[in-house]
Design a protein around this motif. Structure first.
Motif, PDB file in Angstrom:
ATOM      1  N   ILE A  96      12.445  15.227   4.110  1.00 36.96           N
ATOM      2  CA  ILE A  96      13.673  14.633   3.588  1.00 36.96           C
ATOM      3  C   ILE A  96      14.456  14.102   4.776  1.00 36.96           C
ATOM      4  CG2 ILE A  96      15.814  15.047   2.336  1.00 36.96           C
ATOM      5  CD1 ILE A  96      14.315  17.369   0.914  1.00 36.96           C
ATOM      6  N   GLY A  97      14.691  12.814   4.765  1.00 39.58           N
ATOM      7  CA  GLY A  97      15.384  12.190   5.875  1.00 39.58           C
ATOM      8  C   GLY A  97      16.482  11.260   5.398  1.00 39.58           C
ATOM      9  N   PRO A  98      17.063  10.521   6.323  1.00 39.49           N
ATOM     10  CA  PRO A  98      18.194   9.652   5.984  1.00 39.49           C
ATOM     11  C   PRO A  98      17.830   8.514   5.034  1.00 39.49           C
ATOM     12  CG  PRO A  98      17.511   9.309   8.253  1.00 39.49           C
ATOM     13  CD  PRO A  98      16.740  10.484   7.737  1.00 39.49           C
ATOM     14  N   HIS A  99      16.549   8.175   4.941  1.00 40.89           N
ATOM     15  CA  HIS A  99      16.125   7.055   4.097  1.00 40.89           C
ATOM     16  C   HIS A  99      15.401   7.518   2.842  1.00 40.89           C
ATOM     17  CE1 HIS A  99      17.356   4.456   7.322  1.00 40.89           C
ATOM     18  NE2 HIS A  99      16.581   5.115   8.161  1.00 40.89           N
ATOM     19  N   GLY A 100      15.511   8.796   2.517  1.00 39.99           N
ATOM     20  CA  GLY A 100      14.845   9.285   1.309  1.00 39.99           C
ATOM     21  C   GLY A 100      13.919  10.447   1.619  1.00 39.99           C
ATOM     22  N   HIS A 101      12.954  10.639   0.752  1.00 38.48           N
ATOM     23  CA  HIS A 101      12.013  11.748   0.943  1.00 38.48           C
ATOM     24  C   HIS A 101      10.574  11.266   0.798  1.00 38.48           C
ATOM     25  CE1 HIS A 101      12.197  11.595  -3.442  1.00 38.48           C
ATOM     26  NE2 HIS A 101      11.038  12.208  -3.434  1.00 38.48           N
ATOM     27  N   LEU A 102       9.690  11.999   1.416  1.00 35.45           N
ATOM     28  CA  LEU A 102       8.262  11.727   1.354  1.00 35.45           C
ATOM     29  C   LEU A 102       7.548  13.022   1.002  1.00 35.45           C
ATOM     30  CD1 LEU A 102       7.978   9.842   4.761  1.00 35.45           C
ATOM     31  CD2 LEU A 102       7.983   8.780   2.504  1.00 35.45           C
ATOM     32  N   THR A 103       6.468  12.915   0.270  1.00 41.26           N
ATOM     33  CA  THR A 103       5.641  14.087  -0.025  1.00 41.26           C
ATOM     34  C   THR A 103       4.189  13.752   0.254  1.00 41.26           C
ATOM     35  OG1 THR A 103       5.423  13.442  -2.341  1.00 41.26           O
ATOM     36  CG2 THR A 103       7.167  15.007  -1.798  1.00 41.26           C
ATOM     37  N   GLU A 104       3.433  14.764   0.545  1.00 41.06           N
ATOM     38  CA  GLU A 104       2.001  14.596   0.802  1.00 41.06           C
ATOM     39  C   GLU A 104       1.285  15.864   0.358  1.00 41.06           C
ATOM     40  OE1 GLU A 104      -0.979  12.645   1.106  1.00 41.06           O
ATOM     41  OE2 GLU A 104       0.574  11.532   2.166  1.00 41.06           O
ATOM     42  N   TYR A 105       0.063  15.710  -0.101  1.00 41.31           N
ATOM     43  CA  TYR A 105      -0.757  16.826  -0.569  1.00 41.31           C
ATOM     44  C   TYR A 105      -2.141  16.727   0.040  1.00 41.31           C
ATOM     45  CZ  TYR A 105       2.855  16.743  -4.120  1.00 41.31           C
ATOM     46  OH  TYR A 105       4.061  16.731  -4.754  1.00 41.31           O
ATOM     47  N   GLU A 106      -2.767  17.857   0.194  1.00 42.07           N
ATOM     48  CA  GLU A 106      -4.154  17.888   0.666  1.00 42.07           C
ATOM     49  C   GLU A 106      -4.878  19.000  -0.084  1.00 42.07           C
ATOM     50  OE1 GLU A 106      -7.614  16.899   2.684  1.00 42.07           O
ATOM     51  OE2 GLU A 106      -5.740  15.783   2.506  1.00 42.07           O
ATOM     52  N   HIS A 107      -6.053  18.677  -0.589  1.00 41.92           N
ATOM     53  CA  HIS A 107      -6.905  19.645  -1.271  1.00 41.92           C
ATOM     54  C   HIS A 107      -8.168  19.827  -0.449  1.00 41.92           C
ATOM     55  CE1 HIS A 107      -4.361  19.178  -4.796  1.00 41.92           C
ATOM     56  NE2 HIS A 107      -4.456  17.878  -4.608  1.00 41.92           N
ATOM     57  N   CYS A 108      -8.540  21.054  -0.208  1.00 45.53           N
ATOM     58  CA  CYS A 108      -9.726  21.357   0.574  1.00 45.53           C
ATOM     59  C   CYS A 108     -10.564  22.356  -0.226  1.00 45.53           C
ATOM     60  CB  CYS A 108      -9.319  21.960   1.916  1.00 45.53           C
ATOM     61  SG  CYS A 108     -10.693  22.351   3.005  1.00 45.53           S
ATOM     62  N   THR A 109     -11.794  21.978  -0.532  1.00 44.97           N
ATOM     63  CA  THR A 109     -12.667  22.892  -1.269  1.00 44.97           C
ATOM     64  C   THR A 109     -13.503  23.703  -0.287  1.00 44.97           C
ATOM     65  OG1 THR A 109     -14.386  21.212  -1.476  1.00 44.97           O
ATOM     66  CG2 THR A 109     -12.805  21.393  -3.284  1.00 44.97           C
ATOM     67  N   GLY A 110     -13.894  24.869  -0.720  1.00 47.21           N
ATOM     68  CA  GLY A 110     -14.693  25.728   0.136  1.00 47.21           C
ATOM     69  C   GLY A 110     -15.115  26.983  -0.610  1.00 47.21           C
ATOM     70  N   ALA A 133      -0.131  17.603   7.568  1.00 42.43           N
ATOM     71  CA  ALA A 133       0.879  17.312   8.589  1.00 42.43           C
ATOM     72  C   ALA A 133       0.642  15.938   9.209  1.00 42.43           C
ATOM     73  CB  ALA A 133       0.873  18.398   9.663  1.00 42.43           C
ATOM     74  N   ARG A 134      -0.621  15.605   9.500  1.00 41.56           N
ATOM     75  CA  ARG A 134      -0.933  14.275  10.062  1.00 41.56           C
ATOM     76  C   ARG A 134      -0.585  13.171   9.070  1.00 41.56           C
ATOM     77  NH1 ARG A 134      -5.403  16.992  12.167  1.00 41.56           N
ATOM     78  NH2 ARG A 134      -6.771  16.273  10.504  1.00 41.56           N
ATOM     79  N   LYS A 135      -0.914  13.366   7.792  1.00 37.70           N
ATOM     80  CA  LYS A 135      -0.610  12.360   6.764  1.00 37.70           C
ATOM     81  C   LYS A 135       0.897  12.142   6.649  1.00 37.70           C
ATOM     82  CE  LYS A 135      -4.494  13.010   3.564  1.00 37.70           C
ATOM     83  NZ  LYS A 135      -4.796  13.434   2.177  1.00 37.70           N
ATOM     84  N   LEU A 136       1.649  13.234   6.621  1.00 38.69           N
ATOM     85  CA  LEU A 136       3.102  13.129   6.484  1.00 38.69           C
ATOM     86  C   LEU A 136       3.715  12.491   7.725  1.00 38.69           C
ATOM     87  CD1 LEU A 136       5.286  13.755   4.415  1.00 38.69           C
ATOM     88  CD2 LEU A 136       5.569  15.971   5.511  1.00 38.69           C
ATOM     89  N   LEU A 137       3.237  12.856   8.901  1.00 36.51           N
ATOM     90  CA  LEU A 137       3.735  12.263  10.138  1.00 36.51           C
ATOM     91  C   LEU A 137       3.481  10.756  10.148  1.00 36.51           C
ATOM     92  CD1 LEU A 137       5.043  12.601  12.896  1.00 36.51           C
ATOM     93  CD2 LEU A 137       2.770  13.094  13.819  1.00 36.51           C
ATOM     94  N   ALA A 138       2.299  10.345   9.706  1.00 36.80           N
ATOM     95  CA  ALA A 138       1.984   8.917   9.669  1.00 36.80           C
ATOM     96  C   ALA A 138       2.950   8.174   8.746  1.00 36.80           C
ATOM     97  CB  ALA A 138       0.552   8.707   9.209  1.00 36.80           C
ATOM     98  N   LYS A 139       3.308   8.781   7.623  1.00 35.39           N
ATOM     99  CA  LYS A 139       4.262   8.142   6.713  1.00 35.39           C
ATOM    100  C   LYS A 139       5.653   8.041   7.327  1.00 35.39           C
ATOM    101  CE  LYS A 139       2.402   9.222   2.133  1.00 35.39           C
ATOM    102  NZ  LYS A 139       2.679   9.947   0.869  1.00 35.39           N
ATOM    103  N   THR A 140       6.061   9.054   8.066  1.00 29.83           N
ATOM    104  CA  THR A 140       7.409   9.021   8.658  1.00 29.83           C
ATOM    105  C   THR A 140       7.494   7.977   9.761  1.00 29.83           C
ATOM    106  OG1 THR A 140       6.937  10.830  10.229  1.00 29.83           O
ATOM    107  CG2 THR A 140       7.911  11.429   8.109  1.00 29.83           C
TER     108      THR A 140
END
Length: 93
Positions: free
Chosen positions: A25-39, A83-90
């Motif tokens: 959540i930042g000054p320009h709105g919010h971003l969300t990201e999800y990751e699913h890992c099977t194992g 974390a990498r996906k969310l960082l890339a979006k920010t």
């Protein structure tokens, strides 16, 4: 968490999915990201790591997350991937 999983009496190698959600959540709105890992659940491999790390073996990975080197965890951990996906979006904002 380790004690919890040890007491669940799950068959070794039970199929599992590790899902991670993250939000920014930042000054320009919010971003969300999800990751699913099977194992698979693999008990008794190691006793290190947080949460599910000592018992979760991602498909195709060399070991459970808790037994991996830092470099391997950065590649295989769904926490690191999200974390990498969310960082890339920010950075793109």
């Amino acid at each position: 968490y380790i004690k919890y999983w040890e007491n669940q009496h799950l068959p070794d190698r039970s199929v599992a999915t590790f899902t991670v959600a993250a939000a920014y959540i930042g000054p320009h709105g919010h971003l969300t990201e999800y990751e699913h890992c099977t194992g698979r659940i693999r008990q008794g491999v190691c006793t290190t790591g947080a949460g599910f790390d000592p018992v979760f073996w991602p498909d195709g990975a060399p070991s459970v997350l808790g037994a991996m080197t830092v470099a391997e965890q950065l590649k295989w951990s769904p926490r690191a991937v999200v974390a990498r996906k969310l960082l890339a979006k920010t950075v793109d904002q």
